[in-house]
Scaffold this motif. Structure first.
Motif, mmCIF file in Angstrom:
data_model
loop_
_atom_site.group_PDB
_atom_site.id
_atom_site.type_symbol
_atom_site.label_atom_id
_atom_site.label_comp_id
_atom_site.label_asym_id
_atom_site.label_seq_id
_atom_site.Cartn_x
_atom_site.Cartn_y
_atom_site.Cartn_z
ATOM 1 N N UNK A 254 0.828 -1.212 0.000
ATOM 2 C CA UNK A 254 0.000 0.000 0.000
ATOM 3 C C UNK A 254 0.857 1.255 0.000
ATOM 4 N N UNK A 255 1.995 1.228 0.692
ATOM 5 C CA UNK A 255 2.844 2.420 0.770
ATOM 6 C C UNK A 255 3.470 2.777 -0.570
ATOM 7 N N UNK A 256 3.688 1.786 -1.422
ATOM 8 C CA UNK A 256 4.206 2.090 -2.756
ATOM 9 C C UNK A 256 3.213 2.952 -3.535
ATOM 10 N N UNK A 257 1.920 2.691 -3.335
ATOM 11 C CA UNK A 257 0.914 3.546 -3.953
ATOM 12 C C UNK A 257 0.881 4.917 -3.316
ATOM 13 N N UNK A 258 1.064 4.972 -1.997
ATOM 14 C CA UNK A 258 1.039 6.248 -1.276
ATOM 15 C C UNK A 258 2.173 7.170 -1.703
ATOM 16 N N UNK A 259 3.282 6.588 -2.188
ATOM 17 C CA UNK A 259 4.397 7.416 -2.643
ATOM 18 C C UNK A 259 3.979 8.423 -3.702
ATOM 19 N N UNK A 260 3.032 8.039 -4.557
ATOM 20 C CA UNK A 260 2.645 8.915 -5.671
ATOM 21 C C UNK A 260 1.594 9.941 -5.266
ATOM 22 N N UNK A 261 1.161 9.886 -4.015
ATOM 23 C CA UNK A 261 0.213 10.897 -3.548
ATOM 24 C C UNK A 261 0.896 12.244 -3.307
ATOM 25 N N UNK B 239 1.381 16.216 -10.963
ATOM 26 C CA UNK B 239 2.125 15.522 -12.016
ATOM 27 C C UNK B 239 1.391 14.304 -12.564
ATOM 28 N N UNK B 240 0.689 13.584 -11.687
ATOM 29 C CA UNK B 240 -0.009 12.373 -12.107
ATOM 30 C C UNK B 240 -1.419 12.725 -12.569
ATOM 31 N N UNK B 241 -1.818 12.163 -13.704
ATOM 32 C CA UNK B 241 -3.135 12.465 -14.270
ATOM 33 C C UNK B 241 -4.237 12.140 -13.255
ATOM 34 N N UNK B 242 -5.292 12.986 -13.171
ATOM 35 C CA UNK B 242 -6.355 12.792 -12.166
ATOM 36 C C UNK B 242 -7.039 11.428 -12.211
ATOM 37 N N UNK B 243 -7.078 10.785 -13.371
ATOM 38 C CA UNK B 243 -7.722 9.475 -13.443
ATOM 39 C C UNK B 243 -6.917 8.405 -12.706
ATOM 40 N N UNK B 244 -5.610 8.606 -12.599
ATOM 41 C CA UNK B 244 -4.773 7.644 -11.866
ATOM 42 C C UNK B 244 -4.444 8.133 -10.463
ATOM 43 N N UNK B 245 -4.468 9.455 -10.277
ATOM 44 C CA UNK B 245 -4.194 9.996 -8.945
ATOM 45 C C UNK B 245 -5.452 9.883 -8.076
ATOM 46 N N UNK B 246 -5.276 9.400 -6.866
ATOM 47 C CA UNK B 246 -6.413 9.256 -5.959
ATOM 48 C C UNK B 246 -5.908 9.135 -4.526
ATOM 49 N N UNK B 247 -6.717 9.561 -3.599
ATOM 50 C CA UNK B 247 -6.405 9.350 -2.195
ATOM 51 C C UNK B 247 -6.490 7.888 -1.800
ATOM 52 N N UNK B 248 -7.029 7.070 -2.713
ATOM 53 C CA UNK B 248 -7.160 5.639 -2.447
ATOM 54 C C UNK B 248 -6.059 4.821 -3.120
ATOM 55 N N UNK B 249 -5.000 5.495 -3.613
ATOM 56 C CA UNK B 249 -3.902 4.777 -4.269
ATOM 57 C C UNK B 249 -3.323 3.656 -3.393
ATOM 58 N N UNK B 250 -3.128 3.882 -2.087
ATOM 59 C CA UNK B 250 -2.622 2.771 -1.261
ATOM 60 C C UNK B 250 -3.539 1.549 -1.283
ATOM 61 N N UNK C 259 1.455 -4.831 -15.023
ATOM 62 C CA UNK C 259 2.607 -4.085 -15.559
ATOM 63 C C UNK C 259 2.136 -2.782 -16.183
ATOM 64 N N UNK C 260 1.046 -2.837 -16.951
ATOM 65 C CA UNK C 260 0.510 -1.626 -17.580
ATOM 66 C C UNK C 260 0.076 -0.615 -16.530
ATOM 67 N N UNK C 261 -0.611 -1.078 -15.490
ATOM 68 C CA UNK C 261 -1.075 -0.174 -14.429
ATOM 69 C C UNK C 261 0.084 0.526 -13.730
ATOM 70 N N UNK C 262 1.095 -0.236 -13.344
ATOM 71 C CA UNK C 262 2.229 0.369 -12.641
ATOM 72 C C UNK C 262 2.998 1.329 -13.547
ATOM 73 N N UNK C 263 3.123 0.990 -14.818
ATOM 74 C CA UNK C 263 3.826 1.887 -15.736
ATOM 75 C C UNK C 263 2.990 3.136 -16.033
ATOM 76 N N UNK C 264 1.676 2.986 -16.078
ATOM 77 C CA UNK C 264 0.808 4.156 -16.262
ATOM 78 C C UNK C 264 1.006 5.146 -15.126
ATOM 79 N N UNK C 265 1.027 4.641 -13.902
ATOM 80 C CA UNK C 265 1.136 5.519 -12.738
ATOM 81 C C UNK C 265 2.518 6.144 -12.627
ATOM 82 N N UNK C 266 3.543 5.357 -12.894
ATOM 83 C CA UNK C 266 4.906 5.841 -12.653
ATOM 84 C C UNK C 266 5.537 6.545 -13.849
ATOM 85 N N UNK C 267 5.063 6.267 -15.066
ATOM 86 C CA UNK C 267 5.724 6.818 -16.249
ATOM 87 C C UNK C 267 4.735 7.432 -17.246
ATOM 88 N N UNK C 268 3.798 6.637 -17.744
ATOM 89 C CA UNK C 268 2.981 7.053 -18.887
ATOM 90 C C UNK C 268 2.063 8.214 -18.546
#
Length: 389
Positions: free
Chosen positions: A185-192, A197-208, A328-337
């Protein structure tokens, strides 16, 4: 006589060995360049994108796909589903190698890799998410190593110490599940920390929550996927028990994964509703988001459900591979794409060939070590001296 003498040499020159050898040689060259010329000489990273494919793929995907260790152990030892026992050791080995390679890959990405142990042993930053992730990964890697040792001890004939470790199985499993809950869960929280920078469709308070729930079906899918490859290439190393239980493991995990994936799909839609991001779904980024969500979550979930209902192993195995690609697609979308989505195309990050080559090199090392271990230790079969233990 001459033909017999050349046979072992011919056996070594298999396509697998040749391709693997080429990748490893190239990886060693990239490694030398990375640690002699600096990180800028081999990557396309910059101040806008300090985390690239070595974080997005090697770390985020590696940790998610290594979740089969805690899901399989929990199913067998906490929930009492003993029919999954034969899948535990392969899952633990895959998880251990996955986490070990994550740490190995981090040495390439950080500027001063020799300081990786500092946050744990020297200067703790207890208010940092990265400290929590690092501590949990360190502890869970230790747990996985201990969980893996009974197989090594059986191979080496260390009966006494093996019996001691086996008695710790339930405790180690519980500890592993707790640690996985925290760092997945904390890996998702890192992007909060990067809402702009992260597109609103992938950015969320529920990322963890998204990261933790997706790790569960990622781990189950990886167990099925890894089992499929093992049955194809290491069939001769499997005993009767493993072969008999394999279909039940695949079908059981397929059923569980389909339920979890549908729940994940529901909470993703709830997240969009809470954040009121419906308007983004009609944009180009919205089409890409729906492609990920419907194409790589809903579709394989339905395929998992159909395969489990009809007891169709081929369908289940295809769904597992499909789900692995979706993670893989999901993690790359959040971290790169979908990261820095507002930048012009010319300023967007795209990994260099040496970055990609290094990631392929790291994955190849994992495959080689997995093959080495499973062909020598009792991973896919029970050791004859310990069948009643």
């Amino acid at each position: 006589m001459g033909a017999q003498m050349t046979q072992p040499a011919n056996r070594k020159l298999t396509p697998f060995n040749v391709i693997t050898g080429m990748i490893i040689v190239a990886g060693i060259i990239f490694t030398v360049l990375r640690f002699t010329k600096g990180i800028g000489a081999v990557t396309n990273l910059d101040n806008n994108t300090p985390w690239g494919i070595w974080i997005g793929f090697d770390l985020l995907c590696g940790v998610a796909l290594a979740a089969g260790g805690y899901t399989t152990s929990a199913a067998c030892y906490i929930f009492g589903l003993k029919q999954y026992h034969s899948a535990v050791r392969p899952a633990i080995l895959t998880a251990f190698l996955g986490y070990a390679l994550v740490v190995f890959a981090l040495h390439y990405d950080v500027g001063r890799p020799w300081r990786l142990p500092y946050p744990i042993f020297i200067s703790q930053g207890t208010s940092s998410l990265l400290f929590e992730v690092g501590l949990c990964v360190f502890l869970y890697l230790t747990v996985l190593f201990i969980e893996f040792t009974p197989a090594a001890f059986e191979w080496l004939g260390f009966k006494k110490i093996r019996s001691v470790v086996v008695k710790l199985t339930l405790l180690l499993t519980i500890f592993g599940v707790v640690l996985s809950t925290l760092h997945q869960s904390s890996l998702g929280a890192l992007f909060m920390i990067a809402p702009s920078k992260l597109h609103p469709l992938w950015y969320s308070g529920y990322l963890p929550v998204y990261f933790f729930i997706s790790s569960m079906f990622a781990g189950m899918s990886m167990v099925i996927f890894e089992g499929t490859l093992a049955h194809r290439w290491l069939h001769d190393k499997m005993d009767e028990t493993h072969l008999k239980e394999a279909s039940g493991v695949a079908l059981g995990f397929a059923k569980a994964a389909s339920f979890i994936m549908m729940g994940y799909l529901a909470i993703k839609l709830i997240g969009i509703s809470i954040d009121d991001n419906w308007q983004y779904l009609v944009t180009g980024w919205g089409a890409w988001f729906l492609f990920e969500l419907l194409g790589f979550v809903a579709a394989p979930a339905i395929l998992f459900a159909m395969g489990a209902r009809e007891k169709n192993l081929t369908m289940v195995r295809w769904a597992a591979g499909w789900t692995v690609l979706g993670i893989i697609l999901n993690r790359l979308n959040i971290s790169i794409i979908a990261f820095n989505y507002h930048l012009p195309s010319a300023d967007r990050y795209f990994p260099s060939l040496m970055e990609i080559g290094t990631s392929v090199f790291i994955v190849t090392i994992g495959v080689v070590v997995y093959r080495f271990v499973t062909t020598r230790m009792p991973i896919l079969h029970e050791h004859p001296d310990y069948k009643e233990h």
